[in-house]
Design a protein around this motif. Structure first.
Motif, PDB file in Angstrom:
ATOM      1  N   THR A 284       0.534  -1.458  -0.366  1.00  0.00           N
ATOM      2  CA  THR A 284       0.026   0.467  -0.071  1.00  0.00           C
ATOM      3  C   THR A 284       0.817   1.596  -0.081  1.00  0.00           C
ATOM      4  N   LEU A 285       1.923   1.219   1.134  1.00  0.00           N
ATOM      5  CA  LEU A 285       2.673   2.638   1.010  1.00  0.00           C
ATOM      6  C   LEU A 285       3.398   2.822  -0.766  1.00  0.00           C
ATOM      7  N   ARG A 286       4.050   1.473  -0.971  1.00  0.00           N
ATOM      8  CA  ARG A 286       4.331   1.584  -2.817  1.00  0.00           C
ATOM      9  C   ARG A 286       3.473   2.655  -3.569  1.00  0.00           C
ATOM     10  N   GLY A 287       2.428   2.403  -3.410  1.00  0.00           N
ATOM     11  CA  GLY A 287       1.391   2.764  -4.387  1.00  0.00           C
ATOM     12  C   GLY A 287       1.102   4.086  -3.775  1.00  0.00           C
ATOM     13  N   LEU A 288       1.227   3.849  -2.655  1.00  0.00           N
ATOM     14  CA  LEU A 288       0.816   5.644  -2.055  1.00  0.00           C
ATOM     15  C   LEU A 288       2.187   6.610  -3.019  1.00  0.00           C
ATOM     16  N   PHE A 289       3.704   6.263  -2.699  1.00  0.00           N
ATOM     17  CA  PHE A 289       4.359   7.151  -2.882  1.00  0.00           C
ATOM     18  C   PHE A 289       4.222   7.303  -4.161  1.00  0.00           C
ATOM     19  N   LEU A 290       4.160   6.087  -4.838  1.00  0.00           N
ATOM     20  CA  LEU A 290       4.140   6.013  -6.816  1.00  0.00           C
ATOM     21  C   LEU A 290       3.461   6.727  -7.270  1.00  0.00           C
TER      22      LEU A 290
END
Length: 556
Positions: A284-290
């Protein structure tokens, strides 16, 4: 694909789905290249391109720059990274037909639109200008289109009626794209008398009703209270004017050590009991930062750092308890030890989390190189003259210079090969800048800097020795103490600059939480391990990073 002009209704575009949550958008994306455009409820209706690429769902926020209406040019510009387009359809058309990646970091290319099967009543331009709470996620995508197509006013508006315009949604990440002549005030209402009377609401204090065409006050939709329909815009706490302090106020002895870390509350990303490095949370964090541009992430980090340092958001009671008006002053005082230790932990925790963004990439080599590039771009967005968040810059550079990351020779070689500009910026600009800041010789004037580099002064006051030869260490010691004195003296100036940087900025609640010290502590060590002694926690995680680094690139 025919590209509509700026004024055409975007609701007719097959790939536009209106208000749609991230989870429901991901369920519609089946194959690589599938994409859709949605209005993000968590971002106040801002446009987001959701796509599937290499088996993962990615989300990219589109920035909208509002321009003063002038004949012969659009009223707004849309952009993903660099190039700007006069309309959202023009942007989508360019990236789809040209097979261009939506971002250089991911290389995601979109080709097949996921079409919306039902009717839409609202256009995209209307959604982006709506910033009232009636247009948030709880309305639900599963409801009928009429549920979220309800106009703000139940009364129809004719051509001669005044157009009640809201100010466009602030975009802090593209503030520098506006030219001096491109204001954000909308055009005045027509001079003709309206067929429908202007809406007027009495104040609670029974003063005469008021009307303003720049900040409209419209009646609520039937069945909805006024506070839920269109409340008066309130300035965020970091924009609020601080109370004037009396010049001859009496000195009060500090009552206790002050902490600016927010209390542990319910998290929207972590459960009440979580294990360290939960894969679903990391995904979830990866998608949030991307989904966010580096400039937007930098403003989020500046906001959280200003609160953690006690530069913005300090209450009157906190000022009375600590005896000074800012955390920058408290850091230099004996009873500021708790704040100094909190900032040291925050710096090290952010650096560990940043290194995990690289060392946690178990995929192809290009994926790790893209993660390095993302950190370099974030550091460039944090440097003096940009966001000016030097504690955030120091944490990101600490991640890039961590031994477990520096030893990845193949990854850094791939960065120089695929992302040459980022590699040159890291070697020629960021590393010399960070070295000068650590030695107390870097830029520190309010204006280009919103939050000064406090780590050297904090380490010095907490008893860490200054490394190097005796003459150089003494000179560095004096520079650090001299900088601390000026930092405390210029605290009001830094506060003013930070508030100006964040003026009009609307943070994403999830991204803002993901950058807090408490969240990162629980993410890295779990809900149980977060309370362990600091030295034990950091020692164990350094060994974890060492194992990850060896797995990615074993020693020859």
């Amino acid at each position: 694909m025919q590209v509509p002009q700026d004024g055409e209704d975007l609701a007719g575009q097959p790939w536009y789905h209106g208000l749609l949550s991230r989870q429901k958008a991901e369920a519609l994306l089946q194959q690589d290249g599938d994409f859709l455009v949605r209005a993000s409820g968590s971002r106040g209706g801002h446009p987001v391109i959701s796509c599937r690429w290499r088996g993962s769902a990615l989300h990219f926020e589109v920035f909208r720059v509002a321009l003063r209406p002038r004949p012969g040019r659009p009223t707004a510009l849309f952009q993903l990274e660099d190039e700007q387009f006069p309309s959202m359809p023009a942007l989508v058309h360019s990236y789809v037909t040209g097979r261009r990646p939506l971002s250089q970091a991911t290389g995601a290319v979109v080709s097949r639109p996921v079409t919306w099967q039902g009717p839409l009543r609202r256009s995209f331009s209307e959604d982006t200008l709506m910033d009232g709470p009636a247009w948030t996620e709880p309305l639900g995508y599963s409801q009928s289109p009429e549920a979220f197509a309800m106009p703000v006013s139940a009364l129809p508006r004719t051509g001669s009626d005044p157009v009640l315009l809201k100010a466009p949604a602030p975009l802090g990440t593209v503030a520098n794209s506006l030219r001096a002549s491109d204001g954000q005030l909308q055009a005045k209402a027509p001079a003709k008398p309206p067929r429908t009377p202007s809406f007027e609401l009495p104040d609670a204090s029974e003063r005469p009703p008021t009307y303003c065409e720049l900040v409209p006050r419209v009646p609520c939709v039937q069945g909805t209270s006024l506070s839920q329909s269109c409340p008066e815009p309130e300035a965020p706490w970091w924009e609020a004017e601080e109370d004037e302090e009396e010049e001859n106020r009496c000195f009060t002895r500090p009552q206790a050590e002050i902490s600016f870390c927010p209390p542990d509350t319910s998290s929207c990303l972590l459960g009440p009991q979580n294990r360290p490095l939960e894969p679903q949370v990391l995904h979830t964090l990866r998608g949030l930062f991307l989904e966010h541009h580096p400039g937007s992430t930098a403003l989020h980090l500046l906001l959280v750092d200003c609160q953690a340092t006690g530069l913005l958001g300090v209450t009157r009671d906190q000022r009375g308890n600590m005896g000074v008006s800012s955390g920058l002053e408290l850091l230099t005082l004996p009873h500021g030890r708790r704040l100094r230790l909190e900032l040291l932990e925050r710096h090290e925790t952010l650096a560990l989390a940043g290194s995990l963004a690289v060392l946690g990439c178990s995929g192809p080599l290009e994926e790790r190189a893209a993660a390095l590039r993302g950190l370099v771009e974030l550091a460039l967005a944090l440097r003096p003259g940009a966001a000016g968040d030097l504690p955030g810059l120091a944490a990101v550079m600490g991640a890039l210079l961590m031994p477990q990351v520096s030893r990845l020779e193949h990854t850094w070689r791939q960065l120089r090969r695929s992302h040459t500009e980022a590699a040159l910026a890291f070697e020629q600009e960021l590393k010399p800048l960070m070295r000068a800041l650590d030695e107390g010789a870097g830029p520190c004037d309010p204006g280009e800097v919103a939050l000064p580099h406090v780590a050297p002064m904090v380490r010095l006051l907490e008893g860490e020795e200054v490394a190097g030869p005796l003459d150089e260490s003494c000179e560095r010691l004096l520079r650090t103490l001299h900088g601390a004195r000026h930092m405390a003296r210029d605290a009001p100036k830094f506060r003013k600059v930070a508030a100006q940087r964040l003026r009009g900025f609307r943070p994403n609640p999830e991204l803002r939480e993901a950058l807090t010290t408490g969240f990162l502590r629980r993410l890295l060590w779990g809900s149980r391990g977060a309370g362990a002694p600091r030295a034990e926690r950091f020692g164990k995680f350094q060994r974890v990073l060492g194992v990850l680094s060896q797995r990615l690139e074993p020693d020859s």
